[in-house]
Design a protein around this motif. Structure first.
Motif, PDB file in Angstrom:
ATOM      1  N   GLU A  92       1.112  -1.613   0.862  1.00  0.00           N
ATOM      2  CA  GLU A  92       0.002  -0.187   0.199  1.00  0.00           C
ATOM      3  C   GLU A  92       0.821   1.260  -0.030  1.00  0.00           C
ATOM      4  N   CYS A  93      -0.115   2.204  -0.875  1.00  0.00           N
ATOM      5  CA  CYS A  93       1.297   3.679  -0.626  1.00  0.00           C
ATOM      6  C   CYS A  93       0.527   4.082   0.168  1.00  0.00           C
ATOM      7  N   LEU A  94       0.802   4.682   1.088  1.00  0.00           N
ATOM      8  CA  LEU A  94      -0.402   5.532   2.311  1.00  0.00           C
ATOM      9  C   LEU A  94       0.302   7.366   1.961  1.00  0.00           C
ATOM     10  N   SER A  95      -1.156   7.954   1.924  1.00  0.00           N
ATOM     11  CA  SER A  95      -1.152   9.398   2.610  1.00  0.00           C
ATOM     12  C   SER A  95      -1.067   9.322   3.925  1.00  0.00           C
ATOM     13  N   LEU A  96       0.070  10.009   3.654  1.00  0.00           N
ATOM     14  CA  LEU A  96       0.702  10.942   5.257  1.00  0.00           C
ATOM     15  C   LEU A  96       0.422  12.613   5.251  1.00  0.00           C
ATOM     16  N   GLN A  97       0.313  12.652   6.841  1.00  0.00           N
ATOM     17  CA  GLN A  97       0.157  13.688   7.104  1.00  0.00           C
ATOM     18  C   GLN A  97       1.646  14.861   6.857  1.00  0.00           C
ATOM     19  N   GLY A  98       1.763  16.124   6.236  1.00  0.00           N
ATOM     20  CA  GLY A  98       2.921  16.831   5.864  1.00  0.00           C
ATOM     21  C   GLY A  98       3.178  16.223   4.649  1.00  0.00           C
ATOM     22  N   THR A  99       2.942  16.137   3.948  1.00  0.00           N
ATOM     23  CA  THR A  99       3.288  15.425   3.025  1.00  0.00           C
ATOM     24  C   THR A  99       2.609  14.977   1.441  1.00  0.00           C
ATOM     25  N   ALA A 100       2.104  15.684   0.591  1.00  0.00           N
ATOM     26  CA  ALA A 100       1.644  15.444  -0.761  1.00  0.00           C
ATOM     27  C   ALA A 100       2.223  14.369  -1.249  1.00  0.00           C
ATOM     28  N   ILE A 101       3.650  13.406  -0.693  1.00  0.00           N
ATOM     29  CA  ILE A 101       3.818  12.080  -1.757  1.00  0.00           C
ATOM     30  C   ILE A 101       3.920  10.866  -0.864  1.00  0.00           C
ATOM     31  N   CYS A 102       2.544  10.308  -1.319  1.00  0.00           N
ATOM     32  CA  CYS A 102       2.708   8.189  -0.406  1.00  0.00           C
ATOM     33  C   CYS A 102       3.605   7.710  -0.217  1.00  0.00           C
ATOM     34  N   HIS A 103       4.057   6.861   0.770  1.00  0.00           N
ATOM     35  CA  HIS A 103       5.098   5.866   0.983  1.00  0.00           C
ATOM     36  C   HIS A 103       3.836   5.183   1.105  1.00  0.00           C
ATOM     37  N   TRP A 104       5.377   3.981   0.803  1.00  0.00           N
ATOM     38  CA  TRP A 104       4.751   2.336   0.712  1.00  0.00           C
ATOM     39  C   TRP A 104       5.075   1.585   1.877  1.00  0.00           C
ATOM     40  N   THR A 105       4.593   0.875   1.854  1.00  0.00           N
ATOM     41  CA  THR A 105       4.851   0.292   3.042  1.00  0.00           C
ATOM     42  C   THR A 105       4.023  -1.495   2.826  1.00  0.00           C
ATOM     43  N   VAL A 106       3.813  -2.162   3.469  1.00  0.00           N
ATOM     44  CA  VAL A 106       3.472  -4.103   3.405  1.00  0.00           C
ATOM     45  C   VAL A 106       2.322  -3.456   3.334  1.00  0.00           C
ATOM     46  N   ALA A 107       1.049  -4.283   2.740  1.00  0.00           N
ATOM     47  CA  ALA A 107      -0.185  -4.197   3.314  1.00  0.00           C
ATOM     48  C   ALA A 107      -0.656  -4.401   4.365  1.00  0.00           C
ATOM     49  N   GLY A 108      -1.669  -3.846   5.108  1.00  0.00           N
ATOM     50  CA  GLY A 108      -1.965  -4.012   6.670  1.00  0.00           C
ATOM     51  C   GLY A 108      -0.880  -4.126   7.754  1.00  0.00           C
ATOM     52  N   SER A 109       0.395  -3.480   7.021  1.00  0.00           N
ATOM     53  CA  SER A 109       1.467  -3.886   8.514  1.00  0.00           C
ATOM     54  C   SER A 109       1.232  -2.516   8.855  1.00  0.00           C
ATOM     55  N   ALA A 110       0.431  -0.957   8.421  1.00  0.00           N
ATOM     56  CA  ALA A 110       0.180  -0.308   9.338  1.00  0.00           C
ATOM     57  C   ALA A 110      -1.542   0.394   9.559  1.00  0.00           C
ATOM     58  N   THR A 111      -1.950  -0.267   8.949  1.00  0.00           N
ATOM     59  CA  THR A 111      -3.579  -0.564   8.317  1.00  0.00           C
ATOM     60  C   THR A 111      -4.137  -1.754   9.647  1.00  0.00           C
ATOM     61  N   ALA A 112      -5.382  -1.923   9.917  1.00  0.00           N
ATOM     62  CA  ALA A 112      -5.994  -2.718  10.294  1.00  0.00           C
ATOM     63  C   ALA A 112      -5.869  -4.373   9.392  1.00  0.00           C
TER      64      ALA A 112
END
Length: 129
Positions: A92-112
């Protein structure tokens, strides 16, 4: 004999409050999440760390590292901007506060659970015959 009991009672009394003041710390229920601006860099970092996020932390926090990766602050996540599956693994590429660039993570690692972005609505209009 009374002196021996008094000393034992004092030692026991001194030890009890100390034990009561230091409750055991629970283990961190959420393991660290590595995020990178580049999906290729995320995959390289995780491959080198044998898919252990904690093992990748020294590599990404090294001042000489130019991978564009960091330990994700889960509180900064505002949504899922993109989703991709490669070789049987989802990212998943997650939208983050403070930046317009999404950041890639393993899907489900930061979300439920792995979340796919909503598919684009099909164009409206009359179907061609």
């Amino acid at each position: 004999m009374r002196t021996g009991l008094s000393i034992a009672a004092l030692v026991l009394a001194a030890a009890l409050p100390a034990a009561a003041q230091a409750p055991p710390r629970p283990a961190d229920p959420m393991p660290p999440v590595i995020s990178c601006a580049s999906l290729a860099n995320l995959r390289t970092v995780l491959r080198d760390a044998k898919d252990e996020a904690a093992a990748a932390i020294p590599a990404i926090t090294d001042p000489k590292s130019d991978l564009g990766c960091s330990v994700l602050d889960r509180k900064a996540v505002t949504g899922v901007a993109d989703f991709v599956a490669l070789n049987g693994r989802a990212y998943e590429c997650l939208s983050l506060q403070g930046t317009a660039i999404c950041h890639w993570t393993v899907a489900g690692s930061a979300t439920a659970a792995p979340v796919r972005p909503a598919p684009a609505a099909p164009p409206q209009g009359k179907p061609k015959r």
